[in-house]
Design a protein around this motif. Structure first.
Motif, short mmCIF file in Angstrom:
data_model
loop_
_atom_site.label_atom_id
_atom_site.label_comp_id
_atom_site.label_asym_id
_atom_site.label_seq_id
_atom_site.Cartn_x
_atom_site.Cartn_y
_atom_site.Cartn_z
N THR A 1 0.85 -1.19 0.00
CA THR A 1 0.00 0.00 0.00
C THR A 1 0.88 1.23 0.00
N MET B 1 1.05 5.17 0.54
CA MET B 1 0.38 6.30 1.18
C MET B 1 1.04 7.58 0.71
N GLU C 1 -3.19 0.41 -3.64
CA GLU C 1 -2.79 -0.95 -3.31
C GLU C 1 -2.33 -1.66 -4.56
N THR D 1 3.05 -1.30 4.11
CA THR D 1 2.52 0.02 3.79
C THR D 1 3.68 1.00 3.87
#
Length: 100
Positions: free
Chosen positions: A5, A7, A12, A91
């Motif tokens: 993921t 950010m 994704e 992430t």
């Protein structure tokens, strides 16, 4: 396949086990992603902060560790994306290298 993921975009991407994060350029077809430069761990363009799953990106090698220290990122949650291999969910977010 493992989920990565990105950010703050919340993008994704699913990559095969042990995939290099440089494959994001191909997977995202030009979408905003991690800025890769040299792809050899020498320029610092691809510094990322690992928000979750730091152990799923492999270990920082001595050369990567030393380079990140010089850039001002001694904490283990910072990595050079070009040096990472995805082995589980993670992430991350791109970080602008500090100007020294």
């Amino acid at each position: 396949m493992h989920r990565l993921t990105l950010m703050p975009q919340g993008i994704e991407v699913w990559l095969p086990n042990n995939a290099a994060l440089t494959e994001l350029d191909f997977e995202l077809h030009g979408q905003e992603s991690i800025p890769f430069g040299c792809r050899a761990g020498a320029c610092g363009a691809c510094v990322i902060e690992v928000l979750e799953g730091v152990t799923n990106l492999g270990n920082r090698q001595d050369s990567e560790d030393a380079f990140l220290h010089r850039l001002g990122y001694p904490d283990q949650r910072f990595r050079l994306a070009c040096q990472c291999r995805l082995t589980g969910a993670a992430t991350v977010q791109a970080v602008a290298a500090p100007s020294n």
